[in-house]
Write a protein that holds these residues in place. Sequence first.
Motif, PDB file in Angstrom:
ATOM      1  N   ALA A 160       0.748  -1.317  -0.290  1.00  0.00           N
ATOM      2  CA  ALA A 160      -0.526  -0.391  -0.030  1.00  0.00           C
ATOM      3  C   ALA A 160       0.944   1.163   0.045  1.00  0.00           C
ATOM      4  CB  ALA A 160      -1.253   0.058   0.955  1.00  0.00           C
ATOM      5  N   VAL A 161       1.996   1.219   0.536  1.00  0.00           N
ATOM      6  CA  VAL A 161       3.203   2.320   0.294  1.00  0.00           C
ATOM      7  C   VAL A 161       3.737   2.384  -1.177  1.00  0.00           C
ATOM      8  CG1 VAL A 161       4.805   3.141   1.351  1.00  0.00           C
ATOM      9  CG2 VAL A 161       3.660   1.949   2.795  1.00  0.00           C
TER      10      VAL A 161
ATOM     11  N   THR B 184       8.132   9.394   4.527  1.00  0.00           N
ATOM     12  CA  THR B 184       6.970   9.330   4.193  1.00  0.00           C
ATOM     13  C   THR B 184       6.112  10.116   3.836  1.00  0.00           C
ATOM     14  OG1 THR B 184       7.416   6.922   5.533  1.00  0.00           O
ATOM     15  CG2 THR B 184       5.352   7.340   3.655  1.00  0.00           C
ATOM     16  N   LEU B 185       5.387  10.706   3.034  1.00  0.00           N
ATOM     17  CA  LEU B 185       4.471  11.663   2.442  1.00  0.00           C
ATOM     18  C   LEU B 185       3.051  10.604   2.669  1.00  0.00           C
ATOM     19  CD1 LEU B 185       3.540  14.343   2.245  1.00  0.00           C
ATOM     20  CD2 LEU B 185       3.640  13.982  -0.197  1.00  0.00           C
ATOM     21  N   VAL B 186       2.464  11.294   3.689  1.00  0.00           N
ATOM     22  CA  VAL B 186       0.934  10.550   4.121  1.00  0.00           C
ATOM     23  C   VAL B 186      -0.111  11.193   4.039  1.00  0.00           C
ATOM     24  CG1 VAL B 186      -0.817   9.363   5.316  1.00  0.00           C
ATOM     25  CG2 VAL B 186       1.801   8.912   6.038  1.00  0.00           C
ATOM     26  N   VAL B 187      -0.682  10.746   2.758  1.00  0.00           N
ATOM     27  CA  VAL B 187      -1.785  11.984   2.367  1.00  0.00           C
ATOM     28  C   VAL B 187      -3.542  11.809   3.150  1.00  0.00           C
ATOM     29  CG1 VAL B 187      -3.094  13.070   0.014  1.00  0.00           C
ATOM     30  CG2 VAL B 187      -0.740  12.312   0.020  1.00  0.00           C
ATOM     31  N   LYS B 188      -3.556  12.033   3.903  1.00  0.00           N
ATOM     32  CA  LYS B 188      -4.956  12.021   4.501  1.00  0.00           C
ATOM     33  C   LYS B 188      -6.315  12.314   3.868  1.00  0.00           C
ATOM     34  CE  LYS B 188      -3.092  11.657   9.518  1.00  0.00           C
ATOM     35  NZ  LYS B 188      -2.502  11.820  10.384  1.00  0.00           N
ATOM     36  N   HIS B 189      -7.222  11.589   3.414  1.00  0.00           N
ATOM     37  CA  HIS B 189      -8.227  12.213   2.489  1.00  0.00           C
ATOM     38  C   HIS B 189      -9.210  12.222   4.572  1.00  0.00           C
ATOM     39  CE1 HIS B 189      -7.682  11.787  -0.723  1.00  0.00           C
ATOM     40  NE2 HIS B 189      -6.348  10.513  -0.577  1.00  0.00           N
TER      41      HIS B 189
ATOM     42  N   PHE C   1      -5.642   6.763   4.113  1.00  0.00           N
ATOM     43  CA  PHE C   1      -4.479   7.521   4.163  1.00  0.00           C
ATOM     44  C   PHE C   1      -3.912   6.672   2.891  1.00  0.00           C
ATOM     45  CE2 PHE C   1      -3.371   8.328   9.019  1.00  0.00           C
ATOM     46  CZ  PHE C   1      -4.498   8.912   8.704  1.00  0.00           C
ATOM     47  N   GLU C   2      -2.877   7.948   2.293  1.00  0.00           N
ATOM     48  CA  GLU C   2      -2.166   7.474   1.142  1.00  0.00           C
ATOM     49  C   GLU C   2      -1.019   7.271   1.184  1.00  0.00           C
ATOM     50  OE1 GLU C   2      -2.987   8.796  -3.131  1.00  0.00           O
ATOM     51  OE2 GLU C   2      -4.207  10.057  -2.503  1.00  0.00           O
TER      52      GLU C   2
END
Length: 495
Positions: free
Chosen positions: A15-16, A85-90, A95-96
């Motif tokens: 998933a990463v 790690t860049l975590v985009v939070k919707h 989480f992306e």
Amino acid sequence: MVRLTQQALTALDAAVTVPTYYRRAVSAGIVHIGVGGFHRAHQAMYLDTLMNQGEALDWGIVGVGVMPGDKRMQEVLSRQDHLYTLVVKHPDGTFEPRVIGSMVDYLFAPDDVDAVIEAMANPAIRIVSLTVTEGGYNVHPVSGAFNLDNPLIKRDLSAPERPASTFGLVVEALVRRRARGLSPFTVMSCDNIQGNGDVARRMFSAFAAARERELGEWLENNVAFPNSMVDRITPVTVADDIDELARRFDVEDGWPVVCEPFTQWVLEDHFPPGRPPFEAAGVQLVDDVEPFELMKLRLLNASHQALTYFGYLAGYRYAHQVCQDPLFVEFLRRYMKEEGAPTLAPVPGIDLNAYQRTLIERFANPEIRDTLARLCAESSDRIPKWLVPVIRHQLAHDGDMAMSAAVVASWARYAEGVDEQGEPIEVVDALREPLMAIARDNRTRPEAFVDNRELFGDLADSPRFMAAYLEALSLLHERGARATLQALLASKGSS
């Protein structure tokens, strides 16, 4: 648990997302000063996107830290082969996670000043970019002049070949390049300042001229400083972010970055030594950035100030909590529609009504957990640049500015250092001591806070502004933040 390194990329959870390019083929083309969360969620991400497309492999980033706290960043990133790690939070909880690989090195200037200067003097470096915060440009808040009385600037001018400030480092690198017959690099500001490139040009030229008049003239005439508008809400990384990344994705990252899904970068296309193909990653390359930057400064940034002090005083601690309260949402909506937006010219390709709605949706994202304390910090650098111009425009055009005046009053009340529950407020500001000293007299001398000419110029001479400000401050003292907003909205009627 997989500790993040180059060698471990193939062992990460599926998933990463990880870099698809061969990182050893990436060479440095940019030196970036001020490697905070925003840079890593924004500029470095755009370059990583290009590299994943097989582009810009000669535009890797060498990060530079100049502040004492940057030493830890260097240590963490060095252990991780400069990956993070860049975590985009919707908003829906999705989480992306994405590993960013566009940084190739990180230098801590106090450890080796000459290494930083020589990195910028390297002919391969064609851009030196900056995210040094609004206060990092050494601008006097009223005169707009370069502050030559700053002790760090005085120190650098006395020993220009061993500088400690951003100004000293960049100018010395340009001096060495010129002496070696190399063309100057482009200086690209990515800070939230109107005309950030123009401001950077004035400030760096002033520093160079103080060092040597001819050097200042050469720099002003030969170094490019493109303007830009940057946007992505990026809260400070906290321990929970590190733990959550480990729990959800089994990644051990000493300093990840979290951010919202939205991102925007509008950039003046002025790069004489060349630039990456930014447009291929979604950057808007334009001839004139001003309409975009005014939109952001007066709607997004000023709206952050509109929600943060009132929200904190009322007992909220996160931006999303404030934006789930209908009273505060209505106040923000009315500020944007009736006071912020009327100061703007049309923005090419932007529906301003839709933009305003999107802003409130972004602020309300519960996954971002952007703290009001972060948004309240360094107000003396923010309010004069983001909100005071709105007030001045509205006064000059006989427009509404009562809500803007109330925001200034909420800052003055916040600067008293105690919230409505009697809990202490940790005021974070370069002018903390003098501001709090003035604010302590708000009840006996309510006009004193805005009579600070260093921050507000002659606003205190405007009867219309002062009447609105004093009424809001009095309500804040007598009835509190919520009642103040209720009274203000009721007095203005429906919209």
